[in-house]
Design a protein around this motif. Structure first.
Motif, PDB file in Angstrom:
ATOM      1  N   LEU A 172      10.856 -17.743   0.143  1.00  0.00           N
ATOM      2  CA  LEU A 172      10.279 -17.125  -1.048  1.00  0.00           C
ATOM      3  C   LEU A 172       8.764 -17.156  -0.885  1.00  0.00           C
ATOM      4  O   LEU A 172       8.148 -18.219  -0.915  1.00  0.00           O
ATOM      5  N   VAL A 173       8.195 -15.960  -0.682  1.00  0.00           N
ATOM      6  CA  VAL A 173       6.775 -15.851  -0.353  1.00  0.00           C
ATOM      7  C   VAL A 173       6.059 -15.114  -1.477  1.00  0.00           C
ATOM      8  O   VAL A 173       6.451 -14.003  -1.852  1.00  0.00           O
ATOM      9  N   ALA A 174       5.055 -15.738  -2.019  1.00  0.00           N
ATOM     10  CA  ALA A 174       4.209 -15.111  -3.042  1.00  0.00           C
ATOM     11  C   ALA A 174       2.832 -14.867  -2.442  1.00  0.00           C
ATOM     12  O   ALA A 174       2.307 -15.707  -1.707  1.00  0.00           O
ATOM     13  N   SER A 175       2.256 -13.703  -2.769  1.00  0.00           N
ATOM     14  CA  SER A 175       0.932 -13.379  -2.239  1.00  0.00           C
ATOM     15  C   SER A 175       0.147 -12.603  -3.281  1.00  0.00           C
ATOM     16  O   SER A 175       0.711 -11.907  -4.135  1.00  0.00           O
ATOM     17  N   ALA A 176      -1.139 -12.749  -3.206  1.00  0.00           N
ATOM     18  CA  ALA A 176      -2.061 -12.002  -4.072  1.00  0.00           C
ATOM     19  C   ALA A 176      -3.312 -11.710  -3.267  1.00  0.00           C
ATOM     20  O   ALA A 176      -3.741 -12.531  -2.447  1.00  0.00           O
ATOM     21  N   GLY A 177      -3.889 -10.536  -3.471  1.00  0.00           N
ATOM     22  CA  GLY A 177      -5.042 -10.189  -2.663  1.00  0.00           C
ATOM     23  C   GLY A 177      -5.889  -9.112  -3.305  1.00  0.00           C
ATOM     24  O   GLY A 177      -5.581  -8.589  -4.380  1.00  0.00           O
ATOM     25  N   TYR A 178      -6.960  -8.802  -2.611  1.00  0.00           N
ATOM     26  CA  TYR A 178      -7.918  -7.796  -3.077  1.00  0.00           C
ATOM     27  C   TYR A 178      -8.245  -6.904  -1.892  1.00  0.00           C
ATOM     28  O   TYR A 178      -8.441  -7.389  -0.769  1.00  0.00           O
ATOM     29  N   ALA A 179      -8.255  -5.605  -2.117  1.00  0.00           N
ATOM     30  CA  ALA A 179      -8.546  -4.636  -1.054  1.00  0.00           C
ATOM     31  C   ALA A 179      -9.649  -3.694  -1.515  1.00  0.00           C
ATOM     32  O   ALA A 179      -9.705  -3.305  -2.685  1.00  0.00           O
ATOM     33  N   GLY A 180     -10.502  -3.348  -0.583  1.00  0.00           N
ATOM     34  CA  GLY A 180     -11.594  -2.441  -0.931  1.00  0.00           C
ATOM     35  C   GLY A 180     -12.136  -1.742   0.304  1.00  0.00           C
ATOM     36  O   GLY A 180     -11.933  -2.197   1.432  1.00  0.00           O
ATOM     37  N   ARG A 181     -12.829  -0.645   0.096  1.00  0.00           N
ATOM     38  CA  ARG A 181     -13.469   0.108   1.178  1.00  0.00           C
ATOM     39  C   ARG A 181     -14.707   0.803   0.633  1.00  0.00           C
ATOM     40  O   ARG A 181     -14.859   0.968  -0.587  1.00  0.00           O
ATOM     41  N   ASN A 182     -15.622   1.227   1.522  1.00  0.00           N
ATOM     42  CA  ASN A 182     -16.892   1.795   1.062  1.00  0.00           C
ATOM     43  C   ASN A 182     -16.844   3.302   0.830  1.00  0.00           C
ATOM     44  O   ASN A 182     -17.838   3.900   0.461  1.00  0.00           O
ATOM     45  N   ASN A 183     -15.687   3.920   1.097  1.00  0.00           N
ATOM     46  CA  ASN A 183     -15.544   5.351   0.792  1.00  0.00           C
ATOM     47  C   ASN A 183     -14.101   5.606   0.388  1.00  0.00           C
ATOM     48  O   ASN A 183     -13.266   4.696   0.400  1.00  0.00           O
ATOM     49  N   SER A 185      -8.402  15.406  -1.080  1.00  0.00           N
ATOM     50  CA  SER A 185      -8.053  14.652  -2.298  1.00  0.00           C
ATOM     51  C   SER A 185      -7.658  13.226  -1.895  1.00  0.00           C
ATOM     52  O   SER A 185      -7.396  12.934  -0.738  1.00  0.00           O
ATOM     53  N   THR A 186      -7.630  12.343  -2.878  1.00  0.00           N
ATOM     54  CA  THR A 186      -7.237  10.942  -2.653  1.00  0.00           C
ATOM     55  C   THR A 186      -6.290  10.505  -3.747  1.00  0.00           C
ATOM     56  O   THR A 186      -6.330  11.035  -4.880  1.00  0.00           O
ATOM     57  N   SER A 187      -5.443   9.587  -3.435  1.00  0.00           N
ATOM     58  CA  SER A 187      -4.529   8.980  -4.420  1.00  0.00           C
ATOM     59  C   SER A 187      -4.661   7.467  -4.420  1.00  0.00           C
ATOM     60  O   SER A 187      -3.752   6.748  -4.817  1.00  0.00           O
ATOM     61  N   GLU A 188      -5.767   6.949  -3.946  1.00  0.00           N
ATOM     62  CA  GLU A 188      -5.968   5.507  -3.832  1.00  0.00           C
ATOM     63  C   GLU A 188      -7.374   5.157  -4.261  1.00  0.00           C
ATOM     64  O   GLU A 188      -8.355   5.770  -3.829  1.00  0.00           O
ATOM     65  N   GLU A 189      -7.478   4.163  -5.138  1.00  0.00           N
ATOM     66  CA  GLU A 189      -8.774   3.681  -5.557  1.00  0.00           C
ATOM     67  C   GLU A 189      -9.468   2.950  -4.403  1.00  0.00           C
ATOM     68  O   GLU A 189      -8.819   2.383  -3.512  1.00  0.00           O
ATOM     69  N   ARG A 190     -10.817   2.944  -4.490  1.00  0.00           N
ATOM     70  CA  ARG A 190     -11.539   2.220  -3.443  1.00  0.00           C
ATOM     71  C   ARG A 190     -11.281   0.706  -3.514  1.00  0.00           C
ATOM     72  O   ARG A 190     -11.174   0.040  -2.501  1.00  0.00           O
ATOM     73  N   TYR A 191     -11.207   0.183  -4.701  1.00  0.00           N
ATOM     74  CA  TYR A 191     -11.022  -1.247  -4.890  1.00  0.00           C
ATOM     75  C   TYR A 191      -9.815  -1.463  -5.789  1.00  0.00           C
ATOM     76  O   TYR A 191      -9.730  -0.880  -6.870  1.00  0.00           O
ATOM     77  N   ARG A 192      -8.917  -2.350  -5.334  1.00  0.00           N
ATOM     78  CA  ARG A 192      -7.694  -2.606  -6.098  1.00  0.00           C
ATOM     79  C   ARG A 192      -7.159  -4.001  -5.750  1.00  0.00           C
ATOM     80  O   ARG A 192      -7.556  -4.600  -4.742  1.00  0.00           O
ATOM     81  N   THR A 193      -6.288  -4.481  -6.607  1.00  0.00           N
ATOM     82  CA  THR A 193      -5.637  -5.779  -6.378  1.00  0.00           C
ATOM     83  C   THR A 193      -4.174  -5.557  -6.029  1.00  0.00           C
ATOM     84  O   THR A 193      -3.537  -4.592  -6.497  1.00  0.00           O
ATOM     85  N   LEU A 194      -3.635  -6.495  -5.201  1.00  0.00           N
ATOM     86  CA  LEU A 194      -2.252  -6.416  -4.730  1.00  0.00           C
ATOM     87  C   LEU A 194      -1.568  -7.748  -4.986  1.00  0.00           C
ATOM     88  O   LEU A 194      -2.127  -8.816  -4.700  1.00  0.00           O
ATOM     89  N   ASP A 195      -0.363  -7.705  -5.513  1.00  0.00           N
ATOM     90  CA  ASP A 195       0.452  -8.903  -5.751  1.00  0.00           C
ATOM     91  C   ASP A 195       1.868  -8.608  -5.284  1.00  0.00           C
ATOM     92  O   ASP A 195       2.363  -7.472  -5.421  1.00  0.00           O
TER      93      ASP A 195
END
Length: 519
Positions: free
Chosen positions: A99-110, A129-139
């Motif tokens: 049972l693996v739990a993870s949390a993180g943060y992802a980001g890019r400059n464009n 076009s894009t469908s992804e924010e530059r900065y987001r959290t992942l759980d």
């Protein structure tokens, strides 16, 4: 996050990595004298910590209890058993799902994204076009279970369980060896306690007599040949008594070391009547069968065979298809997603086809390993049977040596009585009495040595059969209780399996003890 802040953060991380790498190149420094002195103090304190003080004369069983409770080798084997038990518990957890739990943060400059083109005309059909924010959290929270991991963990848990038993057998063997060493050293140390004062007194008288003999030689009071013969006899007596005195001192030091007594501890042994030497059953086949049933070495080899078998079972299990089941909960803060959280499930079956070629070799290895383990155990069994036969013969010869020492002691006691009754004031009579006392003390030493050798031979025979000498738990017993438990165990196992104490043996030992106690 602004671009300049992101660059600053990246530079700080890079600098930290470089500094960490540089610091890791620093060589370790040797311990200084203060640290070494402190380590010695701590180790010495650890050697003798939590020991019950000696409050009275030490019996054989109390000496055995102290040696078995405080002996460092035995305590090490206890720790090895505990470690093996803990490792088994750790391995058992590997059979559970992960049972693996993870949390993180992802980001890019464009922005990520892209366009589409037609397959036939290769013309751009969509604007970028894009469908992804530059900065987001992942759980995420994932549960996975593998049949192969379960099988491997199961066999390894079985191995750890067998290794616990092997550690217990090694612990029991150390306990048997410690008890044998105590039995050997205790009776020699008791003989030293009995004889050392008299040996020291006789050595002083012998030195005075030697000085008087030299004075008589210088003054011409006796024929030179007679005086030199007396001096030679006195020097031989001094040499023999000095050598025996060293043996006696070594016996006391060895017993104190076996009991792990602190340095300069006062040790007084309980000077009771000697225990009668037991008569061992003449059924050699019974002794051999008992040894093959109880010897820790054979049991350890038997458990080792199962450990080796499980090694091959693990290798075989890795050949078969692996089934893995997965379930996971995912969350992504990306606002362009239609569903920001979702569940994932999956089942996968996999097999390494090339690895199946190992199966014939594993079959051959299994057969060879089994034969090797059986042959090793058989060879060990043969060696143990030889130990039993030799131990029985050695004990019988040791009993005969005690009887011969008793006869020698009685003769030298009679010679001493005669020399004392015929004593006069001349120097020759004094020298003759000293020689008689020296012979008598040497006979007493030989008798004590013969009895201690018989006790040691009995201990080796008892050890060769492999009887247990310790209760399951040691730390839960105080010295007095543990000594009583050891005495009860030894007497019960001996009387039910090995021997019967004859009245002749009892009277012989008691009579010899009375001869000694009269002096």
């Amino acid at each position: 996050m602004p671009a300049h802040r992101l660059k600053t953060l990246s530079a700080m991380i890079a600098a930290s990595v470089v500094l960490a790498a540089c610091s890791s190149l620093k060589e370790s420094e040797p311990y200084n004298e203060q640290e070494m002195r402190q380590r010695v103090i701590d180790d010495q304190a650890r050697m003798y910590e939590q020991q019950e003080p000696v409050t009275g004369p030490i019996t054989f069983y109390e000496a055995s209890a102290r040696a078995l409770k405080y002996n460092l080798d035995y305590r090490l084997k206890l720790l090895e058993s505990a470690l093996a038990s803990n490792l088994r518990d750790v391995t058992a957890h590997e059979m559970l799902p992960r049972l693996v739990a993870s949390a993180g943060y992802a980001g890019r400059n464009n922005d990520s994204g892209g366009t589409s083109i037609g397959i036939e005309d290769r013309q751009v059909s969509l604007r970028p076009s894009t469908s992804e924010e530059r900065y987001r959290t992942l759980d995420s929270l994932g549960l996975s279970w593998s049949l192969l991991d379960f099988g491997v963990a199961y066999y390894r848990t079985q191995q750890k369980a067998d290794q616990i038993q092997m550690a217990e057998e090694r612990r029991e063997k150390v306990a048997q060896n410690v008890l044998q060493d105590v039995r050997n050293a205790y009776w020699r140390a008791l003989g030293a306690q009995r004889l050392l004062p008299e040996v020291d007194g006789l050595l002083m008288r012998t030195h005075r007599a030697l000085t008087a003999a030299r004075a008589a030689e210088d003054q011409g009071l006796m024929p030179r040949q007679d005086v030199l013969a007396y001096q030679r006899a006195l020097l031989d007596s001094v040499y023999m008594l000095t050598v025996r005195r060293q043996d006696l001192e070594f016996a006391r030091a060895e017993l104190a070391a076996l009991m792990s007594l602190p340095p300069n501890s006062k040790m007084v042994l309980a000077d009771t009547n000697e225990q009668p030497l037991p008569l061992v059953t003449g059924d050699v086949e019974k002794l051999e069968r008992l040894s093959l049933e109880h010897r820790p070495e054979i049991m350890e080899e038997w458990y080792r065979k199962r450990v080796d078998e499980n090694d091959l079972k693990i290798a075989k299990a890795q050949l078969w298809p692996n089934v893995s089941v997965n379930y996971g909960y995912q969350y992504d803060s990306n606002k362009y997603l239609y569903n920001n959280h979702w569940d994932e499930t999956g089942v996968q079956v996999s097999i390494n086809l090339i690895r199946l070629l190992q199966y014939p070799d594993l079959q051959k290895a299994e057969e060879t390993q089994s034969k090797t383990d059986d042959m090793r155990r058989t060879a060990l069994s043969m060696a143990i049977l030889t130990q039993v036969r030799v131990g029985l013969l050695r004990y019988q010869l040791a009993r005969q040596e005690v009887e011969f020492a008793d006869d020698s002691l009685r003769v030298d006691k009679s010679l001493l009585d005669y020399a004392q009754s015929a004593r006069s004031s001349n120097i020759g009579s004094e020298l003759e009495q000293i020689r008689a006392e020296g012979r008598y003390l040497l006979s007493r030493y030989q008798r004590e040595a013969a009895y201690s050798d018989a006790q040691a031979a009995w201990g080796r025979l008892y050890n060769s059969v492999g009887f247990a000498v310790m209760p399951e738990k040691v730390d839960n017993y105080d010295i007095k209780t543990l000594a009583s438990e050891i005495q009860r165990t030894l007497e019960q196992q001996s009387q039910s399996n090995l021997l019967t104490v004859s009245s002749a043996a009892t009277s012989t030992s008691t009579g010899s003890a009375n001869v000694v106690s009269q002096q």
